[in-house]
Scaffold this active site. Structure first.
Site, mmCIF file in Angstrom:
data_model
loop_
_atom_site.group_PDB
_atom_site.id
_atom_site.type_symbol
_atom_site.label_atom_id
_atom_site.label_comp_id
_atom_site.label_asym_id
_atom_site.label_seq_id
_atom_site.Cartn_x
_atom_site.Cartn_y
_atom_site.Cartn_z
ATOM 1 N N GLU A 177 31.006 -2.007 49.056
ATOM 2 C CA GLU A 177 30.859 -3.209 49.605
ATOM 3 C C GLU A 177 30.534 -2.855 51.225
ATOM 4 O O GLU A 177 31.598 -2.837 51.888
ATOM 5 C CB GLU A 177 31.751 -4.434 49.514
ATOM 6 C CG GLU A 177 31.473 -5.775 49.730
ATOM 7 C CD GLU A 177 32.499 -6.680 50.199
ATOM 8 O OE1 GLU A 177 32.070 -7.787 50.486
ATOM 9 O OE2 GLU A 177 33.548 -6.264 50.577
ATOM 10 N N ASP A 208 38.479 -2.862 41.553
ATOM 11 C CA ASP A 208 38.187 -3.107 43.180
ATOM 12 C C ASP A 208 39.157 -2.333 43.728
ATOM 13 O O ASP A 208 40.587 -2.415 43.553
ATOM 14 C CB ASP A 208 38.516 -4.654 43.007
ATOM 15 C CG ASP A 208 37.477 -5.185 43.990
ATOM 16 O OD1 ASP A 208 37.519 -4.794 45.296
ATOM 17 O OD2 ASP A 208 36.844 -6.439 43.895
ATOM 18 N N HIS A 214 31.844 -13.008 43.636
ATOM 19 C CA HIS A 214 32.908 -14.081 44.163
ATOM 20 C C HIS A 214 32.885 -14.460 45.540
ATOM 21 O O HIS A 214 33.776 -15.497 45.711
ATOM 22 C CB HIS A 214 34.142 -13.558 43.855
ATOM 23 C CG HIS A 214 34.499 -12.423 44.485
ATOM 24 N ND1 HIS A 214 33.786 -11.165 44.682
ATOM 25 C CD2 HIS A 214 35.628 -12.109 45.596
ATOM 26 C CE1 HIS A 214 34.401 -10.500 45.508
ATOM 27 N NE2 HIS A 214 35.243 -10.822 46.304
ATOM 28 N N ASP A 215 32.156 -14.216 46.298
ATOM 29 C CA ASP A 215 31.799 -14.538 47.694
ATOM 30 C C ASP A 215 30.574 -15.423 48.090
ATOM 31 O O ASP A 215 30.481 -15.866 49.159
ATOM 32 C CB ASP A 215 31.861 -13.291 48.761
ATOM 33 C CG ASP A 215 33.235 -12.553 48.824
ATOM 34 O OD1 ASP A 215 34.304 -13.230 48.417
ATOM 35 O OD2 ASP A 215 33.029 -11.323 48.675
ATOM 36 N N ASP A 268 36.053 -2.272 48.523
ATOM 37 C CA ASP A 268 35.868 -3.643 49.680
ATOM 38 C C ASP A 268 35.733 -3.194 50.767
ATOM 39 O O ASP A 268 36.404 -2.564 51.242
ATOM 40 C CB ASP A 268 37.124 -4.264 49.345
ATOM 41 C CG ASP A 268 37.357 -5.765 49.787
ATOM 42 O OD1 ASP A 268 36.638 -6.565 49.183
ATOM 43 O OD2 ASP A 268 38.213 -5.926 50.649
HETATM 44 C C1 GLC Z 1 35.505 -8.710 50.708
HETATM 45 C C2 GLC Z 1 35.891 -9.211 49.307
HETATM 46 C C3 GLC Z 1 36.216 -10.827 49.787
HETATM 47 C C4 GLC Z 1 37.490 -10.373 50.719
HETATM 48 C C5 GLC Z 1 37.399 -9.677 51.968
HETATM 49 C C6 GLC Z 1 38.583 -9.253 52.199
HETATM 50 O O1 GLC Z 1 34.220 -9.164 51.425
HETATM 51 O O2 GLC Z 1 34.664 -9.435 48.511
HETATM 52 O O3 GLC Z 1 36.297 -11.681 48.651
HETATM 53 O O4 GLC Z 1 37.965 -11.673 51.040
HETATM 54 O O5 GLC Z 1 36.492 -8.423 51.465
HETATM 55 O O6 GLC Z 1 39.496 -8.324 51.539
#
Ligand code: GLC
Ligand code: CA
Length: 556
Positions: free
Chosen positions: A255, A98, A328-329, A199
């Site tokens: 992402e 990540d 995880h979100d 991310d």
């Molecule tokens: C992304 C991650 C999330 C995190 C956010 C800030 O969306 O998947 O878990 O809180 O970024 O880093």
């Protein structure tokens, strides 16, 4: 279409804190992951996406990094990491790291220097602005509630944080920042990792002049998604590709909050100048509330089919999809789209997996999804750990004035903590996750829903995922075939076909509690059933039981 290993792979996401605890402190760790590689090999996955394991004060569970080149104390040491990487490779499993570089922790040495004075050489590593009329420089809100700006007394300026206060945004317009990030990435690649999940990478380039944004639900702040797909994001990613990514054999997935189909065609373009694929968010936003994320709605099937089909057809041949329902979100999909009652939990988990895994793209399985793990039965806001859930609750019941009785069930249904309860390994205390006190409560259904029981039972959700994964590994039609949605307006059935050359398959699922009939096209009636979630049923009679699903391949 060009072939590539990352198109033919199935990815398994590990959230290390909740996966397996090797030393009894209640927190999952790297040695815990190493001890479970046999399990993952048995499942058949090709790649692990490892949520952050870097040094972090854990304001956002590792998504706030204070040192990109050290391991979080709670997770172990760099030696543990190296052992895990080597053992994963010996199991035929690649590791994707990540990469969180939209922001760092406020405890990162760059930020500590940056905030020390206005003239510090690293001042410009972050985004600092003077107050405007004694207030924040603009109306932007943080994704985790409150303003996106934090005033720093010492130097009399605000810094930008699109996420928590402890997650200051890096200034990507500064070439020195880009150089530092690319050098750090190169060192990880030289260590032998196999890729990056990036991310919120769509947010790194902020709009010129940092203008006010349209106000979000709740009505207090401007939407930070104004930063999505900003003016220089593609340029930065191309620079990253030329400087780092092109030099190694990697899988890259961005992402991309706020990504549209047209933007995804750029990020994941088939010429390969940026990333391999993106995570888009449209389909997991369909059950959102009125201007806010929180709601108790189910994912509505007709819009879901329409949306996923738009991405299937829109990217075919020009880019590449990631296929996911869980991470995880996100809350657990069986509670969100399926039916988590005793009667239908397993069958609906399998049906949902069927429609996802038969699509074109790279599928992602999130830990516990392969067991049909469910949302947690939350009863109080004090049980949450996740700062998005906690801050959201207090902002919306406080300044915004929502009724806590109305809001709580919505947060309980959508909270990220639903995904973060410990992995359920067996029916011993704490689900075999830890011998200590787990950092977040274990779902009480672990006595029934756990890996040990499912691995030993051939008709379990685990073995169904195993079969879906092995089908993909043996079929170019499943990996590369084109897609066509059938019965788009049917409120219960998700049916589509895939085709490549003269090969074709039919994927059908009844995602409802009613029995239904499906008129199976003639050419599939003498076909071969590749997988079905009610094995004793002759599917070709056209009857579909609640949550029944199957895949038929046309006879040659
Ligand atoms: C992304 C991650 C999330 C995190 C956010 C800030 O969306 O998947 O878990 O809180 O970024 O880093
Ligand atoms: Ca531990």
């Amino acid at each position: 279409m060009d072939k590539a290993w990352w198109k033919e792979s199935v990815v398994y996401q590990i959230y290390p804190r909740s996966f397996a605890d090797s030393n009894g402190d209640g927190i999952g760790d790297l040695n815990g992951i190493t001890s479970k590689l046999d399990y993952l090999q048995k499942l058949g996955i090709d790649v692990i996406w490892l949520s952050p394991v870097y040094k972090s004060p854990n304001a956002d569970n590792g998504y706030d990094i204070s040192d990109y080149e050290a391991i979080m104390d709670e997770f172990g040491t760099m030696e543990d990491y190296d052992r895990m990487l080597k053992a994963a490779h010996e199991h035929g499993i690649r590791i994707v790291m990540d990469l969180v570089v939209n922001h760092t922790s406020d405890e990162h040495k760059w930020f500590i220097e940056s905030r020390s004075s206005r003239t510090n050489p690293k001042r410009d590593y972050y985004i600092w602005r003077d107050p405007v009329d004694g207030h924040e420089p603009n109306n932007w809100g943080s994704c985790f509630s409150g303003s996106a700006w934090k005033f720093d007394e010492k130097t009399g300026q605000y810094y930008l944080h699109l996420f928590a206060e402890k997650q200051p945004d890096l200034n990507w317009t500064n070439p020195k920042v880009r150089r530092e990030v690319f050098d750090m990435m190169t060192r990880w690649c030289e260590k032998g990792i196999d890729g990056f999940r990036m991310d919120v990478i769509s947010l790194i380039s902020k709009p010129d002049g940092l203008p006010d944004a349209p106000v979000m639900g709740g009505g207090l702040y401007g939407d930070p998604n104004i930063c999505a797909n900003g003016p220089h994001v593609h340029e930065y990613l191309q620079e990253m590709r030329n400087t780092v990514l092109s030099k190694f054999d990697l899988m890259t997935v961005g992402e991309c909050a706020g990504v549209t189909l047209e933007e995804a065609k750029k990020y994941a373009n088939a010429a390969g100048t940026e990333l391999n694929m993106v995570f888009q968010f449209e389909h997991v936003g369909l059950d959102g509330g009125d201007g806010i994320k929180w709601s108790t709605k189910k994912l509505p099937l007709v819009p879901l089919k329409e949306n996923l089909s738009k991405w299937q057809n829109g990217l075919d041949g020009v880019a590449w999809n990631s296929l996911y329902f869980c991470n995880h979100d996100q809350p657990r999909i069986v509670s969100r789209l399926g039916n988590d009652s005793d009667q239908y939990r397993e069958r609906s988990a399998k049906a949902i997996a069927t429609v996802l895994h038969m699509m074109q793209g790279t599928p992602y399985v999130y830990q516990g999804e392969e067991l049909g793990m469910t949302n947690y039965p939350w009863t109080s806001v004090d049980e949450f750990n996740d700062l998005e859930s906690v801050n959201g609750y207090y902002e919306l019941t406080g300044k915004v004035g929502m009724d806590p009785k109305e809001l709580f069930p919505m947060i309980a249904h959508k909270s990220r903590d639903n995904a973060r309860t410990p992995m359920q390994w067996d029916d011993s205390e704490n689900a075999g996750f830890t011998t200590g006190k787990p950092w977040l409560a274990v779902n009480p259904n672990y006595t029934k829903v756990n890996a040990k029981e499912q691995v030993s039972r051939p008709d379990s959700v685990f073995h169904y995922y195993r079969k879906l994964i092995s089908l993909r590994h043996s079929s170019e039609l499943i990996v590369y075939g084109h897609y066509e949605l059938l019965l788009p307006d049917d409120p219960d059935l998700f049916v589509y076909r895939r085709y490549l050359g003269d090969e074709e398959l039919l994927c059908a699922a009844n995602l409802s509690e009613h029995a239904r009939t499906l008129d199976i096209p003639e050419r599939f009636r003498d076909g071969r059933v590749l997988i079905q979630n009610i094995p004793e049923h002759d599917v070709k009679d056209g009857n579909m039981a609640p949550y029944e699903a199957y895949v038929i391949r046309k006879a040659r």
